[in-house]
Write an enzyme that holds these catalytic residues in place. Structure first.
Site, PDB file in Angstrom:
ATOM      1  CG  PHE A   1      -1.773  -1.227   1.353  1.00 59.14           C
ATOM      2  CD1 PHE A   1      -2.946  -1.385   0.638  1.00 59.14           C
ATOM      3  CD2 PHE A   1      -1.371  -2.258   2.197  1.00 59.14           C
ATOM      4  CE1 PHE A   1      -3.713  -2.540   0.760  1.00 59.14           C
ATOM      5  CE2 PHE A   1      -2.137  -3.415   2.331  1.00 59.14           C
ATOM      6  CZ  PHE A   1      -3.307  -3.557   1.612  1.00 59.14           C
TER       7      PHE A   1
ATOM      8  CB  CYS B   1      -5.223   5.025   9.357  1.00 60.79           C
ATOM      9  SG  CYS B   1      -5.931   4.515   7.777  1.00 60.79           S
TER      10      CYS B   1
END
Length: 400
Positions: free
Chosen positions: A234, A344
Site C-alpha cells: 500500500f 488508521c
C-alpha cells in the site's frame, strides 16, 4: 462576561451535560432537549444546560454527532477566534521543532479536535497551506479561516488550497464548496521531510496529498533499513520507500493498486536519486501480490493499508482484512525480519488491533515479538478529553 447567548440555543437534557463539562467536543443528538427554531446544519449555536447555563459554542451538524464544540465559553466565532486558535497551534508546533526546520518543511498545523477546531485540518507544505473542512460549519467559515491565515506572516504562505469537496460529497453537501485556491496559485516545488524530498499533489492526491501522520514512523524505518530488502505494501506515493533507501536498504519494492500513486512513487524515487529498475514500483491488488511473495524474499515489510473499518458496521469484514494481510506478511517475511503494521481506522482501537495481529501471528505459526508500539506524531495531537482522536496505531514486530 456576557451571559447572554451569542447564537441560537441548543438546550441539553438534565444529566446530559457531563461530557461537555469535561470538555468532550461532541454532543450526540440524544442529549439534546431543544433546538432553537430555524437552526440548520452548519449554523453556529450556543449550548446551554437544562437550567440555562452556557456550556459553550459550536457548529450544529446533521449527523448523530449533532454539535461539535469549538469553545467551552460564550465565544464569537469569527476570523479573530480562528486567528487566536491558529496562533496557539503554531506555537505548539514551534515547541516541536517544526518551524524554521531545514530538514522538514511540511507538517500539520491544525488537527481537528486535537487543536480545538473540530472538523478542520490544515496541512503546511512549504509555502502552501492545504485546508480541509470536514464539517458543514467549517466549510461555511473558510473565508474567515483564510483571512486568519493571511494574518500570520510567520507561516510565510504564498497559497492556500481548499481540499474540502470530497468530505462535503460524503455528507451530501457537494454544492457547498468546490476545491480550489482560496489564496495565490499553484506552486510547483517539492517538500522536504527529514531531508527526503517529495512531490505532493494536494489537488488530486488522497487526503491533503501526503500522509504526514507517518513522518516519525518513516524516520524509524530509515534508521533500521540498512542492508535490508524491503516490501512497501500500500505504498501510495512511496514515502516509506524513499526513507528506507535513504537508510541504506538494499532494495525496495513498492506496491499499490493505484496507477497514479505508483507513478508518483516512481517520481519520488527519482527525485531522491534512486533507480526504479532495481527498486520496482508495481501496480497490483495487494491480496494477489502478497500471495505470490516467497518466504524469505523480504527482510522488512511495511503494511500501511487504507482504513478497512470506516464505520462500525464494516467492523467484522475490516478486521478480517487486517488479519489476512498480517498473517500473510508474518508467513512470508525472512527469519529475523521486521514487520511494520498499521491501522488508521478510528473505529478500531489499539487493543483490538493488537488482538487481530496476535490472531494473525497464531495463524502464521511463527514466533513474533512486539519491539515497538507506534502512533501518530506530535503535530497530530490528541485532546486528552477526546480519545477518539487517537486514530493511527501501529506495531513493529520481530518475526523469528
Amino acid at each position: 462576561m456576557n451571559n447572554e447567548p451569542l447564537y441560537p440555543v441548543v438546550k441539553l437534557y438534565p444529566g446530559k451535560d457531563d461530557a461537555v463539562r469535561r470538555f468532550h467536543p461532541w454532543i450526540f443528538s440524544g442529549a439534546i432537549q431543544h433546538v432553537a427554531e430555524g437552526v440548520q446544519a452548519g449554523d453556529t449555536v450556543t449550548v446551554i444546560d437544562h437550567q440555562g447555563n452556557i456550556l459553550g459554542t459550536g457548529f450544529c451538524e446533521s449527523d448523530s454527532i449533532a454539535v461539535k464544540m469549538l469553545s467551552f465559553e460564550n465565544s464569537k466565532i469569527d476570523e479573530w477566534f480562528f486567528l487566536d486558535k491558529l496562533k496557539h497551534a503554531l506555537e505548539v508546533r514551534r515547541t516541536m521543532g517544526l518551524l524554521d526546520n531545514p530538514h522538514t518543511n511540511c507538517y500539520r498545523l491544525v488537527h481537528s479536535e486535537g487543536d480545538g477546531l473540530a472538523g478542520l485540518i490544515i496541512d503546511i507544505y512549504g509555502p502552501t497551506a492545504v485546508v480541509q473542512a470536514q464539517t458543514e460549519g467549517m466549510a461555511l467559515h473558510l473565508k474567515e479561516i483564510v483571512r486568519a491565515l493571511k494574518l500570520m506572516p510567520k507561516l510565510g504562505l504564498q497559497a492556500v488550497y481548499n481540499k474540502s469537496a470530497e468530505a462535503m460529497r460524503r455528507m451530501g453537501k457537494e454544492d457547498l464548496v468546490e476545491d480550489g485556491y482560496l489564496l495565490g496559485e499553484a506552486i510547483n516545488e517539492w517538500v522536504v521531510e527529514n531531508d527526503s524530498r517529495f512531490h505532493v499533489d494536494w489537488e488530486n492526491g488522497q487526503k491533503t496529498g501526503f500522509f504526514l501522520d507517518q513522518r516519525d514512523n518513516r524516520e524509524l524505518v530509515r534508521q533500521l533499513s540498512q542492508g535490508k530488502t524491503v516490501f512497501n505494501a500500500f505504498g501510495y506515493t512511496g514515502g516509506f520507500s524513499v526513507t528506507a533507501l535513504k537508510g541504506g536498504a538494499k532494495s525496495v519494492v513498492t506496491v499499490d493498486a493505484s496507477r497514479k500513486a505508483i507513478e508518483a512513487a516512481e517520481a519520488n524515487l527519482v527525485l531522491n536519486g534512486y533507480d526504479t529498475a532495481t527498486n520496482p514500483c508495481v501496480v497490483a491488488d495487494m491480496k494477489d501480490y502478497i500471495n505470490k511473495v516467497e518466504e524469505g524474499d523480504f527482510d522488512m515489510i511495511i503494511l500501511d493499508p487504507p482504513a478497512f473499518v470506516k464505520r462500525h458496521h464494516d467492523r467484522h469484514r475490516g478486521l478480517q482484512g487486517y488479519r489476512y494481510l498480517n498473517a500473510e506478511a508474518i508467513k512470508k517475511i525472512a527469519k529475523g525480519g521486521l514487520l511494520f503494521t498499521f491501522s488508521c481506522s478510528q473505529a478500531v482501537d489499539k487493543a483490538t488491533f493488537q488482538g487481530i495481529v496476535t490472531a494473525a501471528a497464531i495463524e502464521a505459526g511463527r514466533h513474533v515479538r512486539i519491539v515497538d508500539q507506534l502512533a501518530q506524531p506530535a503535530d497530530h495531537p490528541i485532546n486528552i478529553f477526546h480519545p477518539e482522536g487517537s486514530y493511527l496505531k501501529g506495531l513493529m514486530l520481530l518475526v523469528e
